[in-house]
Design a protein around this motif. Sequence first.
Motif, short mmCIF file in Angstrom:
data_model
loop_
_atom_site.label_atom_id
_atom_site.label_comp_id
_atom_site.label_asym_id
_atom_site.label_seq_id
_atom_site.Cartn_x
_atom_site.Cartn_y
_atom_site.Cartn_z
N GLU A 83 -21.90 30.45 -7.90
CA GLU A 83 -20.46 30.59 -8.09
C GLU A 83 -19.76 29.27 -7.82
N GLY A 84 -20.21 28.54 -6.80
CA GLY A 84 -19.61 27.26 -6.47
C GLY A 84 -19.72 26.26 -7.61
N LEU A 85 -20.88 26.24 -8.26
CA LEU A 85 -21.07 25.31 -9.38
C LEU A 85 -20.12 25.65 -10.53
N VAL A 86 -20.04 26.92 -10.84
CA VAL A 86 -19.16 27.36 -11.92
C VAL A 86 -17.70 27.03 -11.60
N ASN A 87 -17.29 27.28 -10.35
CA ASN A 87 -15.91 27.01 -9.98
C ASN A 87 -15.60 25.52 -9.97
N THR A 88 -16.50 24.75 -9.38
CA THR A 88 -16.21 23.33 -9.20
C THR A 88 -16.08 22.63 -10.54
N PHE A 89 -16.96 22.94 -11.47
CA PHE A 89 -16.92 22.25 -12.77
C PHE A 89 -16.27 23.10 -13.86
N ASP A 90 -15.79 24.28 -13.46
CA ASP A 90 -15.09 25.13 -14.40
C ASP A 90 -15.97 25.45 -15.62
N PHE A 91 -17.22 25.78 -15.34
CA PHE A 91 -18.15 26.15 -16.42
C PHE A 91 -17.88 27.59 -16.84
N LYS A 92 -16.73 27.80 -17.44
CA LYS A 92 -16.32 29.16 -17.80
C LYS A 92 -15.94 29.21 -19.26
N GLU A 93 -15.83 30.42 -19.77
CA GLU A 93 -15.45 30.66 -21.16
C GLU A 93 -16.24 29.76 -22.12
N LYS A 94 -15.54 28.94 -22.90
CA LYS A 94 -16.30 28.21 -23.91
C LYS A 94 -17.14 27.08 -23.32
N TYR A 95 -16.99 26.84 -22.03
CA TYR A 95 -17.83 25.82 -21.39
C TYR A 95 -18.94 26.45 -20.53
N ALA A 96 -19.14 27.75 -20.69
CA ALA A 96 -20.09 28.47 -19.84
C ALA A 96 -21.51 27.94 -20.01
N GLU A 97 -21.78 27.35 -21.16
CA GLU A 97 -23.15 26.90 -21.43
C GLU A 97 -23.39 25.46 -20.99
N ARG A 98 -22.32 24.78 -20.55
CA ARG A 98 -22.49 23.37 -20.22
C ARG A 98 -23.32 23.22 -18.94
N THR A 99 -24.23 22.24 -18.93
CA THR A 99 -25.06 21.99 -17.75
C THR A 99 -24.49 20.79 -17.00
N PRO A 100 -24.88 20.64 -15.72
CA PRO A 100 -24.42 19.45 -14.98
C PRO A 100 -24.78 18.15 -15.70
N ALA A 101 -25.95 18.05 -16.28
CA ALA A 101 -26.33 16.80 -16.96
C ALA A 101 -25.38 16.50 -18.11
N MET A 102 -25.07 17.55 -18.91
CA MET A 102 -24.10 17.35 -19.99
C MET A 102 -22.75 16.94 -19.42
N GLN A 103 -22.36 17.61 -18.33
CA GLN A 103 -21.07 17.29 -17.72
C GLN A 103 -21.01 15.81 -17.34
#
Lengths: 468, 468, 468
Positions: C374-394
Amino acid sequence: MGNFPKNPDVRISLPVVCFVWQIAMIILFGLFVRYDDESDAHWSEHKHENNITSDIENDFYFRYPSFQDVHVMIFVGFGFLMTFLKRYSFGGVGFNFLIAAFGLQWALLMQGWFHSLDPADGQIKIGIENIINADFCVAGCLIAYGALLGKVSPVQLMVLTLFGITLFAVEEYIILHVLHVRDAGGSMVIHTFGAYYGLTISWILYRPKLSKSLNGSVYHSDVFAMIGTLFLWMFWPSFNSAIADHGDGQHRAAINTYLALAASVLTAFAISSLSARKGKLDMVHIQNATLAGGVAMGTAAEFMISPYGSLIVGFICGIISTFGYLVITPFLEKYLKIQDTCGIHNLHAMPGVLGGVVGAITAATASESVYGHEGLVNTFDFKEKYAERTPAMQGGFQAAGLCVALAFGIVGGAIVGFILRLPCCWGDPSDENCFDDEVYWEVPEDEESILPILEYNSHMVGKNTDMM
Amino acid sequence: MGNFPKNPDVRISLPVVCFVWQIAMIILFGLFVRYDDESDAHWSEHKHENNITSDIENDFYFRYPSFQDVHVMIFVGFGFLMTFLKRYSFGGVGFNFLIAAFGLQWALLMQGWFHSLDPADGQIKIGIENIINADFCVAGCLIAYGALLGKVSPVQLMVLTLFGITLFAVEEYIILHVLHVRDAGGSMVIHTFGAYYGLTISWILYRPKLSKSLNGSVYHSDVFAMIGTLFLWMFWPSFNSAIADHGDGQHRAAINTYLALAASVLTAFAISSLSARKGKLDMVHIQNATLAGGVAMGTAAEFMISPYGSLIVGFICGIISTFGYLVITPFLEKYLKIQDTCGIHNLHAMPGVLGGVVGAITAATASESVYGHEGLVNTFDFKEKYAERTPAMQGGFQAAGLCVALAFGIVGGAIVGFILRLPCCWGDPSDENCFDDEVYWEVPEDEESILPILEYNSHMVGKNTDMM
Amino acid sequence: MGNFPKNPDVRISLPVVCFVWQIAMIILFGLFVRYDDESDAHWSEHKHENNITSDIENDFYFRYPSFQDVHVMIFVGFGFLMTFLKRYSFGGVGFNFLIAAFGLQWALLMQGWFHSLDPADGQIKIGIENIINADFCVAGCLIAYGALLGKVSPVQLMVLTLFGITLFAVEEYIILHVLHVRDAGGSMVIHTFGAYYGLTISWILYRPKLSKSLNGSVYHSDVFAMIGTLFLWMFWPSFNSAIADHGDGQHRAAINTYLALAASVLTAFAISSLSARKGKLDMVHIQNATLAGGVAMGTAAEFMISPYGSLIVGFICGIISTFGYLVITPFLEKYLKIQDTCGIHNLHAMPGVLGGVVGAITAATASESVYGHEGLVNTFDFKEKYAERTPAMQGGFQAAGLCVALAFGIVGGAIVGFILRLPCCWGDPSDENCFDDEVYWEVPEDEESILPILEYNSHMVGKNTDMM
């Protein structure tokens, strides 16, 4: 009166006033002042009884950040704004400190008797909102000090503060409670009252032969004054929102004030430049007129005046206030015999009155379509015995409140002015010693950089003449 | 010792100390310091596990505003208070900045090992309360710097800070955890310790031939120092309430401190005026003694001392502290050979001890009738293994805590003082170079305003003599 | 171009610009800007609809303390940092005030159109987060002003601000929304953009015959500048956490920034001392390089960079930034013809770029083991259309964001620089009048302390020669 020679020795009078009044404060606090439900150790019981689930609901957390900002405005804001004179910086920031520290204690008592008396035990219960209000009350007296800066003794200032706080508390009670007027940032209650109080005193204490040579700034004192200006400017959103309603009330008051202040800056710069040879800006305008928007939003900040409404208010005030410094202050001095050192007529009186008018109009035109039913009731507190009041009626009461503030300022100032002119041991300076810290302060000798020059020169003189 | 010529060149020693210690901090932080539950990205999981419904319950929102106020006190408050000397403003504010920035890192480690060690993994878990405590810990060393201002090198100050923080953390552990003493604003832990630590070091580093010519202020440097004074004064309520209990604890601590400070101002002005020819006020008193009430409320601020009790404490401290500047500081220098540049004996030592005594008495006289049962338990933390402790016992422990603070200050100061006297590359200034920024700073030449005068004068000299 | 004589009279141009643009703001606010759900009087209804139980959940209480700190940074921090010149303190703090007050209004509009447009009615809904972002946006232009300090007219500064805010809003939209990059404290968006924007303009406005005599400080102006430095330094944790996520996000961002800044202080002092004769410290380094750690944590502050990671970033930045003042600024001026009055290349450009790189690396190496799911999703806002983004991509997108900021700064600066060189009524000073407040301000005469000396001397001259 005023013809016998002045003796500015306050060695007995100042300590006596400070000691006696501070001891009186201790006795009165002992008799009357206690903690309220939220600052008392019974808070944990109070929480259970009122189904409060978390300590964060304590009013402290809603208001403490704003309180500290207001506190900075009172002591650093007003204090440093008054350091602009070339040789009265100690008196500006120092006496501001003294009278604010006394005034806030007396304000807690006076405002407490009118607003926070617990009917159960006849005692004043204080919490965070009381100390914000005490700071507000002090602001009125500090504004008055602005008109008198450099021309009165600290003993006179203490008397001005004692009466000023008393008058303020009565005036505030009439305006906020009897008339049920809204004035969260005090355009009327603080600024209009304080400014006319100070101007009237200054009128009565008119000094026809006032020295001009020290009534001006030097380069560094103008920079010091900018510290005061900026802390007032930055924290004014906190001032106008500090005691506004929780939630949207505080939120909206901060945003509206932020916008009005920004607009004042642009018009103050514009008029300042327009009025001078080669468009050169005058620091007096920048230090003061930029703040006018904050004063003028004191009443309407918590209303739905809308963001562009706030900008318009700031726009107008920046113009009026700068224009006041250019035209009205010299006029007041020359024709009405009102000497206004800091120009509080331009910064507090006119914008304060305008703020009262803006507040009345905004209140009168409020509607359920804009506020929502609940929002309208909350914003104007149309509850209990005021449940029947309409926005239009509220507008009328707001206007009446402005008249009360004006009347208290002028009549109160006249009374206090006459008291301060009574032949007594006031210790006020002679006309030629005004605006000079030497009178009340041990001023360090700044010779360090000058003496070597003198020695060097006299040495050169010797050498030159020897050679002949 | 001390007879060989001084060489204030710190070009090697200062960079080495800064680099080595900063690298050590990085390594130790790498080994030991992690985020706590409320600052870690696992907070959202922590919320679910502990049924916390809202992010606003994060301790950050209870304490961050107070933290920022404390931070301002440490860097601008202490820093600018030390700019009052005519040619040591750079050293005053600059070295304050350096040692505070180092000290807070070392404090996070030292205090962390004693208070915030997670037994699960042996690591220090830090959050908002830790960084407030680190700032507090630094305050002790900055107080000590006040006694030594202008007489030591930055390298000596770094050593003073390294040992000061270490001693502080041990002393604090004994007082707060072993003795279970309450001292939220640190009358004992911070002020008493810090002041006696600095005074003892100053005693050991006594300079019999100390130059007096630069040990004084000029007009503008006194105004700069008022910036420090006012930010300390305004934010002291935040200092004493920053780590008090949530809810009524923080609320009450702020109000009590606000009141005590106000009373100090009046008595400081009174004694200052009473003691001087023609009642002229002395800026040294106004800059310092007005703060004494805040120091003296450091222990009792969160107790139910009552509003008038706070006023009495401030009243007494303003008198004692001003009296100290008038009488005790000269006495200490002449007879006890303690040179105390900023007068920390008057501002921190005496009010700190008084604050410890006030705290002990207030604790000993606490009762369930005043606090309520729950309130008494919460305020004094009479829980778990301290559940049986009575207020009277607590009063005794509070007094014991004061003795511990004194002992650590004096013994610690003696040890560090001897270390700083060891013949070494300290880079401290010679007696005649004390209080002079030229020693450690590239000082800009202020000739711009002087040179034209010299030219003008020599020109005039020529003209005058020519005419003869 | 530039060969015709300069006429720094802004009596028409400055008022026209201020009035016209302020009126335009009022009209645009009237058309587009309204309160958002949390600052509107419908908040009580909004609460019911969204099951919000307490007013304390209003975003105002999460962010207002940080907002006020940011506000202080913009007006006192940047403003006083620019008072260090011996005769340009009015221009430093005054024009900073003017352009910030205009810029924040224009920023509310520009950022509002990109980020806060309500699709329901096509209007911008503003709340506390918008006014923080407006202050941030202004910071970019104030950084650019740092490079140009003393060399441009207020009219040019207004134009620089108009275009700067516009460019900023577009750049920010691309970086934060199109690329979905995280940059809570703006290492890229604010510092990198602002610095290269200013440097490019300064390069185009190069003045080969720039006077050096006023391009330096005096003793008191350096102390004034320390006010700016310290308020920036102290409140930078609020800057980097002001718009971070509620809860752990804000908490962690504040702690990381606090630590990085502390480390910067030690290395700035170390390099400053190491580089000078006898180890004497240079105030320019202390005033600026100590802040580099805050700039460089602008992106990564809210990530789990860990406390020692923050220290390392601060450690490196303090070195790089001080080194920049020693070597790179003279190099830029001599070989690249970039005159950078405040050294923004060292304080904002290099640390900003480094901050972007640190952010990209920290993002790329983020993992669920460190952040929790949950922390990873919140911190980088990996939600909705960015749900598939990985830290490396970020991490890759973060790096792309840095390039966008650089490109906007350089290209935008080039365009605006050419505009400001067009032959027009800019009112900019001639080369010999740069760094002099006399051009745009009514400067009080500081003769008071000098004239008596002259009289005294001429008197002495008379006496001496008479005696012969």
